[in-house]
Scaffold this active site. Structure first.
Site, short mmCIF file in Angstrom:
data_model
loop_
_atom_site.label_atom_id
_atom_site.label_comp_id
_atom_site.label_asym_id
_atom_site.label_seq_id
_atom_site.Cartn_x
_atom_site.Cartn_y
_atom_site.Cartn_z
N SER A 9 3.12 1.75 -8.17
CA SER A 9 1.96 1.63 -8.99
C SER A 9 0.75 1.19 -7.96
CB SER A 9 2.12 0.85 -10.19
OG SER A 9 1.25 0.89 -11.02
N ASP A 11 4.81 6.38 -7.86
CA ASP A 11 3.99 6.67 -9.15
C ASP A 11 2.40 5.92 -8.96
OD1 ASP A 11 3.26 8.46 -11.03
OD2 ASP A 11 3.61 7.17 -12.55
N ARG A 32 -8.15 4.59 -1.34
CA ARG A 32 -6.71 4.48 -2.12
C ARG A 32 -5.59 4.94 -0.97
NH1 ARG A 32 -6.13 10.05 -1.33
NH2 ARG A 32 -8.08 11.40 -1.47
N ASP A 57 -2.86 6.89 6.50
CA ASP A 57 -2.34 5.58 6.29
C ASP A 57 -1.09 5.29 7.16
OD1 ASP A 57 -4.89 5.02 4.91
OD2 ASP A 57 -3.85 5.10 2.93
N HIS A 100 6.68 5.94 -15.79
CA HIS A 100 6.25 5.16 -14.55
C HIS A 100 7.10 4.91 -13.85
CE1 HIS A 100 2.82 3.76 -12.50
NE2 HIS A 100 2.69 2.35 -12.85
#
Ligand SMILES: *[C@@H]1O[C@H](CO)[C@@H](O)[C@H](O)[C@H]1NC(C)=O
Ligand SMILES: *[C@@H]1O[C@H](CO)[C@@H](O)[C@H](O)[C@H]1NC(C)=O
Ligand SMILES: *[C@@H]1O[C@H](CO)[C@@H](O)[C@H](O)[C@H]1NC(C)=O
Ligand SMILES: *[C@@H]1O[C@H](CO)[C@@H](O)[C@H](O)[C@H]1NC(C)=O
Ligand SMILES: *[C@@H]1O[C@H](CO)[C@@H](O)[C@H](O)[C@H]1NC(C)=O
Length: 499
Positions: A168, A194, A208, A213, A279
């Protein structure tokens, strides 16, 4: 009724997610993390509320600190092994969720190649209003980066041996850790489970988790169903490989109607479990990949779930398929790949995907039922009577393509058996049976002809050697046929043989 309950579920979770909107903060994506820059001083890096834990074989974790080499030793850190670091997400109640301990245990016990397992506990910063928690992600990411730099300098742990697993909001924390670590080399791998959607969807890659990354970034999207323009999980692909189990929007076994089963499993926590179900499924799919090393779930490159459901995407050519979870094939791509798969509602989640392409010729005047069942016999198991319905009647000279998923491994497919499931077909069958009696009048095909069948198995990439061509065989309406997958028809039943 189903859908309205579902809407309520989603409304609930979204309203929790965006409750701080009421406090006058905008939901536009740009401000993410920007205002944390002011806070991020030398002081906060030392007086942080973020805790780093390492796990030995047992116990709830052993805290390590930057500049404390002695703690590393005491906590059993082994610098010749890779480091897997778990990063949790936003929290309503400030309690570390149960899945964390399940994931730690699986990483500790299931890997042939052992790893150091750690946790970034940023719960103090994660249990604020969602928008505040969001703005803390960049700060926590920098703290993680600082820890990794220190481990590299002081304990000779190469950053390329680091794997961050973020759930998350934790997925974006991982992204910020990767983008702020500095230097020319990157963190080895980031897995986003997720990754959170609100305030991140559509934002620039710097704000984000993104493929830049880490050397390799994979993401599992499990709850992207949109409600009032927002979804809990991010919909856009943000890694090198993005997995969308069951299309990614919602997961099987997560309906409100499953509440009773959840009550049996989770007692009082059933309601929150039900709300978080889709989720959190991303985490359980990942844990499943550790627990069932022998049955890894395979996912396939596809445009969308619609095409996938037609069975059109079961190809593994040129990196078009990959393994979901820990054992993913780490192949960085210049462009994100969206992979789809079907899963079961509980562990083990794996299913076996098959594509069937059936070509009918309809020479019948009368309308016929388009529901039939198919039985599949494999070298290991057989699956009886899988129901299939073709939406609109069967058009002549058209190939129908569909996806069949099996929960068991039937081995190599040997025989397929069709059966029309309707009494309305009987009259028709009788007609046809008559036409194939050799001493009868001139054969006149009047019915449904099953002309060709093509089968492809996703997991083995096996396909039926040639098109199984039935047209030549003078067996017109097939209410029940059996055939070997190498192409020879072995049986063409007459009506009387139908039990
Ligand atoms: C923090 O401050 C100390 C002493 O003031 C200094 O030695 C250290 O390099 C600083 N650390 C960072 C990360 O700036
Ligand atoms: C660290 O891991 C290596 C590789 O598995 C192993 O050979 C070594 O004994 C470990 N060291 C300690 C102190 O456990
Ligand atoms: C076959 O075609 C006929 C005439 O066009 C149609 O009425 C019938 O429904 C079709 N059969 C099926 C199984 O769709
Ligand atoms: C079926 O369609 C193909 C190509 O569209 C055509 O070549 C063929 O003649 C058609 N066959 C029948 C029986 O209509
Ligand atoms: C189909 O059956 C008819 C009559 O029984 C026969 O003349 C014809 O050759 C057969 N066709 C094939 C391909 O076997």
């Amino acid at each position: 009724m189903d859908t309205s309950l579902l809407s309520v579920t989603i409304l609930l979770i979204l309203s929790i997610f965006i409750q701080s909107n009421a406090h006058g903060q905008s939901l536009k994506p740009e401000p993410v993390g920007r205002r944390t820059q002011a806070v991020e001083t030398n002081k906060t890096l030392h007086e942080t509320k973020t805790r780093f834990l390492l796990f030995r074989e047992t116990g709830r974790g052993c805290q390590i600190q930057i500049d404390r080499l002695d703690r590393l030793q005491e906590c059993g850190f082994n610098s010749s092994l890779p480091l897997v670091m778990i990063i949790h997400g936003w929290s309503v109640n400030g309690i570390l969720e149960n899945w964390i301990w399940q994931l730690v245990a699986a990483l500790k016990s299931q890997l042939a190649q052992p790893v150091n397992v750690g946790l970034v506990d940023w719960i103090a910063l994660a249990q604020n209003h969602y928008t505040i928690a969001v703005s803390n992600t960049r700060l926590v990411g920098k703290e993680v980066a600082a820890l990794l730099r220190w481990l590299e300098e002081s304990a000779q742990l190469s950053r390329s041996h680091v794997h961050l697993i973020g759930y998350s909001l934790g997925a974006h924390v991982s992204g910020f850790a990767g983008s702020s670590i500095g230097g020319t080399r990157k963190i080895g791998r980031i897995t986003g489970l997720d990754p959170a959607g609100p305030l991140f969807e559509g934002s620039s890659p710097n704000d984000r988790l993104s493929p830049d990354d880490a050397d390799f970034v994979d993401a599992i999207h499990t709850f992207t169903r949109e409600y009032m323009g927002l979804s809990v999980g991010i919909k856009q692909p943000i890694g090198h490989y993005d997995f969308y189990p069951n299309g990614g929007s919602f997961q099987p076994g997560c309906h409100f109607l499953e509440l009773y089963r959840h009550i049996a499993q989770h007692g009082f926590n059933a309601i929150t479990q039900t709300i978080k179900c889709s989720h959190e499924r991303s985490v359980h799919l990942f844990i499943d990949s550790l627990l069932h090393a022998g049955t890894q779930s395979m996912a396939y490159l596809c445009r969308d779930m619609d095409s996938f459901s037609q069975g059109l995407c079961l190809s593994c050519k040129k990196g078009r398929c990959n393994t979901l979870g820990y054992h993913v094939r780490q192949e960085p791509q210049s462009k994100s790949k969206r992979l789809f798969l079907v899963t079961r509602a509980q562990s083990p989640f794996k299913v076996y995907h098959y594509n069937f392409k059936i070509h009918f010729i309809n020479q019948s005047e009368k309308p016929t039922q388009t529901t039939f069942t198919m039985s599949l016999l494999g070298t290991k198991e057989k699956m009886q009577k899988i129901p299939i319905t073709l939406d609109k009647g069967i058009a002549s000279n058209k190939t129908y393509s569909f996806l069949i998923t099996l929960e068991v491994d039937i081995g190599e497919l040997v025989m397929i058996k069709f059966k029309w499931e309707s009494s309305a077909v009987w009259a028709n069958v009788w007609n046809t049976v008559q036409t194939i009696i050799p001493w009868g009048p001139r054969p006149h095909h009047s019915g449904l002809l099953l002309k060709t069948i093509r089968v492809k198995a996703g997991e083995t990439q096996q396909r039926s050697p040639n098109m199984i061509n039935l047209g030549r065989l003078n067996c017109s309406l097939l209410f029940c046929i059996e055939l070997f997958s190498h192409g020879s028809l072995v049986h063409c039943s007459a009506a009387s043989e139908l039990r």
